[in-house]
Scaffold this active site. Structure first.
Site, mmCIF file in Angstrom:
data_model
loop_
_atom_site.group_PDB
_atom_site.id
_atom_site.type_symbol
_atom_site.label_atom_id
_atom_site.label_comp_id
_atom_site.label_asym_id
_atom_site.label_seq_id
_atom_site.Cartn_x
_atom_site.Cartn_y
_atom_site.Cartn_z
ATOM 1 N N GLU A 216 0.818 -1.220 0.000
ATOM 2 C CA GLU A 216 0.000 0.000 0.000
ATOM 3 C C GLU A 216 0.847 1.265 0.000
ATOM 4 O O GLU A 216 0.457 2.272 -0.572
ATOM 5 C CB GLU A 216 -0.936 0.003 1.205
ATOM 6 C CG GLU A 216 -2.034 1.052 1.118
ATOM 7 C CD GLU A 216 -3.221 0.733 2.011
ATOM 8 O OE1 GLU A 216 -3.879 1.665 2.455
ATOM 9 O OE2 GLU A 216 -3.485 -0.457 2.265
ATOM 10 N N ASP B 49 -2.864 -3.182 3.208
ATOM 11 C CA ASP B 49 -3.328 -3.362 4.584
ATOM 12 C C ASP B 49 -4.393 -4.450 4.651
ATOM 13 O O ASP B 49 -5.299 -4.509 3.805
ATOM 14 C CB ASP B 49 -3.914 -2.057 5.130
ATOM 15 C CG ASP B 49 -2.827 -1.125 5.636
ATOM 16 O OD1 ASP B 49 -1.647 -1.506 5.576
ATOM 17 O OD2 ASP B 49 -3.158 -0.014 6.091
ATOM 18 N N TYR C 37 -1.342 -5.136 14.047
ATOM 19 C CA TYR C 37 -2.208 -4.376 13.142
ATOM 20 C C TYR C 37 -3.141 -3.441 13.913
ATOM 21 O O TYR C 37 -3.853 -3.872 14.818
ATOM 22 C CB TYR C 37 -3.022 -5.340 12.277
ATOM 23 C CG TYR C 37 -3.855 -4.658 11.222
ATOM 24 C CD1 TYR C 37 -3.264 -4.139 10.077
ATOM 25 C CD2 TYR C 37 -5.224 -4.514 11.389
ATOM 26 C CE1 TYR C 37 -4.025 -3.512 9.105
ATOM 27 C CE2 TYR C 37 -5.996 -3.889 10.423
ATOM 28 C CZ TYR C 37 -5.384 -3.382 9.281
ATOM 29 O OH TYR C 37 -6.141 -2.746 8.330
#
Length: 715
Positions: free
Chosen positions: A8, A104, A309
């Site tokens: 990303e 992501d 995360y």
């Protein structure tokens, strides 16, 4: 043959390339023997704008609304088009046999990759990298267990529905309101019900009328007793004379212990953080905004690789993580956490259902530290503070429960009753991790602060014991209105009503702030004059948190493969059409709340004062005019000959002039100095003399100059 890895961000691509051995750096990618790693630079592709469908939509008119394209088109973002072309060229290479999506691991990340794949017409196989941390080991493990790309088709469908719904509702309602009322008025699927909830609180505050009340407390020597008319009563008396009579009646009397009860109580460890809970806690403890927390947390995840995360809505861990927990504790046993972590490691870790529960984990588990070695000195002050919250919450999971004895006492003094409560800590348990600041911010702020019984240490007491009331007094207080929301409290309410997701709530708050719809005042959020009017002009259905929550639930169903995508979007289109019609039929008016006395030099209409991160701007109240200028004087590179500081640029009837604010030196501009010689110096002296004679010491010559010019205009 090679695999193309799509990350990303460039920073993530760089780390993936390093771990995968892709050492050849090219303009748009990294290349190695087995992999080619490229990046999306955030978003490369977005939904097409109205003018992309038809150039006539560049102009905003009510007649063109609602805009409901039959098929929502995609377009390459102009700002990042070079990177898109680079990715597209890589996709066409004959030696690229498959694509690995490494954006992501969430709904937005899936959308980023799939939209790029759609525009480059990717038809080859693709897989999904789904990892919860950016450590080298996590990356290697993730590439060894890549998931089939098609497993995430429902997640992609949900992401598309969310994006298209926001476009259809947000764009149509914003254009309709803006054109209808000739003002920049923004509305949206999530931001409008969020504003509506804030306005409900504002009306509660406006309508609140404080009422006086009194409480009576008695000094019983070693502790305080509070008067209650009966058990369960909150102690408030609404008549002053009654309160004073009770205090006088209790003064000097003997009180007998009528009831004495000691309960052994426990308080379990707080759950690990999800994003919303971390944002709430950081706001309460550190004063961070929700957006600030998200930004700092992302750096801890991507750059330092110290946490898992961030964009998670779960506060639990999965069973396959249990074997890694000891290693994570060992990794954080540095600096101030050394003794705390080692104490937990000295015994077998108690991994209970309060920590690990597969049934309560959706896409990602709770936010916890990784096994990465920690260098605390490498963290900024913000990163250090946020990391401290995460580490302490993690360590506390493996400490015993907090234990204490709570003693409640009821005393009788004639017909009157006094109540007291005390707590004695028997085992600090997990609160030892927090030391003196062992309060964990889990409470709900919605109801505001109430008078709480003070925690006190009670002496040894016995049933039937007689105690003398040393003194009793009545205290006058007032009922308080519900408080305005802090960001922490607003996040709680948004979560309660399913408004947005953990990943989007901070951006919604920032958008409301950026559009001058709400503002921060002394750490709390409140609607502006613009926001108060806007919520009255928006259609009633769009204000409803229940409707938006219903949409969010349906998006989650679609993500799990259980919802109906076509039916959902058909409903969104019907709502957009209906609501635009209601705006068109509305007869109310909008009056800008921030008008100034200044007039637009182009159309003579009043200028509005708009605040932004770049300072205050004056904007024409007529949206079609478009005139704007800074409300603050610009600084020039010209230095004051007296104090050498930069001078401000002003414009008067005689043209531009420079003014030094500290020492009031004024110099006429327009190039006279460079060619004026003695004549210029004489003019300069006359100008200074003219506006210095009548000005008191320390005042602004610029202000005097303006006043003189205004006087001249009147003549």
């Amino acid at each position: 043959m090679k695999a193309l890895v799509l990350a990303e961000k460039p920073s993530v691509a760089r780390e993936l390339a390093r771990v995968l051995g892709c050492h050849q750096k090219q303009r748009h990618h990294f290349e190695g023997g087995q992999y080619v790693v490229t990046w999306a630079l955030g978003h490369l592709v977005t939904l097409a704008e109205p003018e992309d469908y038809d150039s006539k939509y560049k102009s905003w008119t009510l007649e063109d609304l609602p805009l409901l394209p039959g098929k929502m088109e995609l377009k390459v973002m102009k700002e990042t088009s070079q990177q898109f072309r680079g990715v597209a060229q890589l996709c066409k290479r004959s030696d690229i046999q498959e694509l690995i999506i490494a954006t992501d691991a969430g709904r937005e990340g899936e959308l980023v990759a799939r939209w790029i794949m759609e525009l480059v017409r990717w038809r080859k196989p693709f897989k999904r990298l789904w990892i919860s941390s950016q450590t080298d080991q996590a990356i290697r493990d993730g590439f060894r267990s890549l998931k089939p790309g098609r497993d995430y088709d429902p997640l992609y469908a949900s992401a598309v529905c969310r994006a298209e719904a926001d476009w259809l509702i947000g764009l149509n309602m914003t254009r309709a309101l803006t054109v209808k009322y000739n003002a920049q008025l923004a509305a949206g699927r999530v931001q409008t019900p969020t504003l509506a909830m804030m306005m409900t609180r504002e009306r509660e505050i406006d309508s609140f009328r404080p009422q006086p009340y009194w409480t009576v407390s008695a000094d019983l020597g070693g502790f305080q007793g509070a008067y209650r008319t009966q058990e369960g009563h909150d102690g408030r008396l609404w008549d002053q004379s009654e309160a004073e009579a009770v205090a006088a009646r209790l003064q000097g009397k003997q009180a007998r212990i009528d009831k004495l009860k000691t309960s052994h109580k426990t308080e379990p460890q707080p759950l690990a953080y999800d994003l919303t809970e971390l944002q709430r806690d950081a706001n309460k403890r550190l004063g961070f905004s929700a957006k600030q927390t998200s930004t700092v947390l992302q750096r801890l995840y991507e750059q330092h690789k110290l946490v898992t995360y961030p964009r998670t809505d779960s506060r639990y861990l999965t069973s396959d993580m249990a074997p890694t927990l000891k290693g994570r504790l060992e990794s954080v046993a540095v600096g101030p956490y050394t003794s705390l972590a080692r104490k937990a490691l000295r015994q077998r870790l108690q991994i209970t259902g309060r920590i690990v529960d597969d049934s309560k984990v959706t896409d990602h588990h709770a936010i916890i530290p990784t096994e990465q070695y920690v260098q605390l000195g490498a963290l900024s002050n913000e990163e250090r503070k946020l990391y401290d919250l995460i580490v302490k919450r993690f360590i506390a999971l493996f400490y015993p429960v907090y234990r204490y004895d709570e003693t409640s006492v009821v005393l009788r003094a004639g017909e009157d009753a006094l109540y007291a409560r005390g707590r004695i800590e028997t085992d600090a348990g997990w609160k030892e991790v927090y030391g003196a600041s062992n309060a964990v911010a889990e409470e709900d702020e919605e109801e505001g602060a109430r008078e709480q019984e003070p925690q006190q240490l009670l002496p040894a007491l016995q049933h039937g014991q007689q105690l003398r009331i040393a003194s009793a007094k009545a205290r006058g207080l007032q009922t308080q209105p519900p408080p305005r929301y802090t960001e922490s409290a607003l996040l709680s309410v948004m979560e309660k009503h399913s408004l947005g997701t953990p990943a989007t709530r901070a951006d919604i708050i920032e958008k409301l702030l950026h559009t001058d719809t709400i503002e921060r005042v002394r750490g709390r959020l409140q609607p502006t004059g613009k926001g108060k009017q806007l919520i009255e002009l928006v259609v009633e259905e769009l204000r409803s948190p229940e409707l938006t929550a219903e949409w969010e639930r349906e998006l989650e169903r679609i993500a799990r493969g259980k919802g109906n995508r076509e039916q959902f979007m058909a409903g969104i289109r019907q709502q957009a059409e209906k609501w635009v019609g209601e705006v068109k039929a509305e007869t109310r008016e909008y009056k800008p709340h921030n008008l100034t006395h200044s007039r637009c030099p182009e159309c003579a209409k009043p200028l509005m004062e708009v605040k932004s991160k770049r300072g205050t701007t004056l904007v024409c109240s007529d949206r079609e005019c478009g005139y704007r200028r800074s409300a603050e004087p610009a600084l020039s590179n010209k230095r004051c000959p007296q104090c050498r500081k930069k001078m401000e640029i002003h414009t008067g009837k005689a043209g531009k002039y420079a003014q030094c604010r500290p020492c009031n030196f004024v110099e006429k501009l327009d190039g006279e100095r460079s060619g004026g010689g003695r004549q210029h110096r004489r003019q300069q002296e006359q100008l200074v003399q003219q506006y210095s004679d009548n000005v008191s010491l320390g005042s602004s010559l610029g202000d005097a100059l303006k006043a003189a010019l205004e006087q001249q205009d009147k003549k």
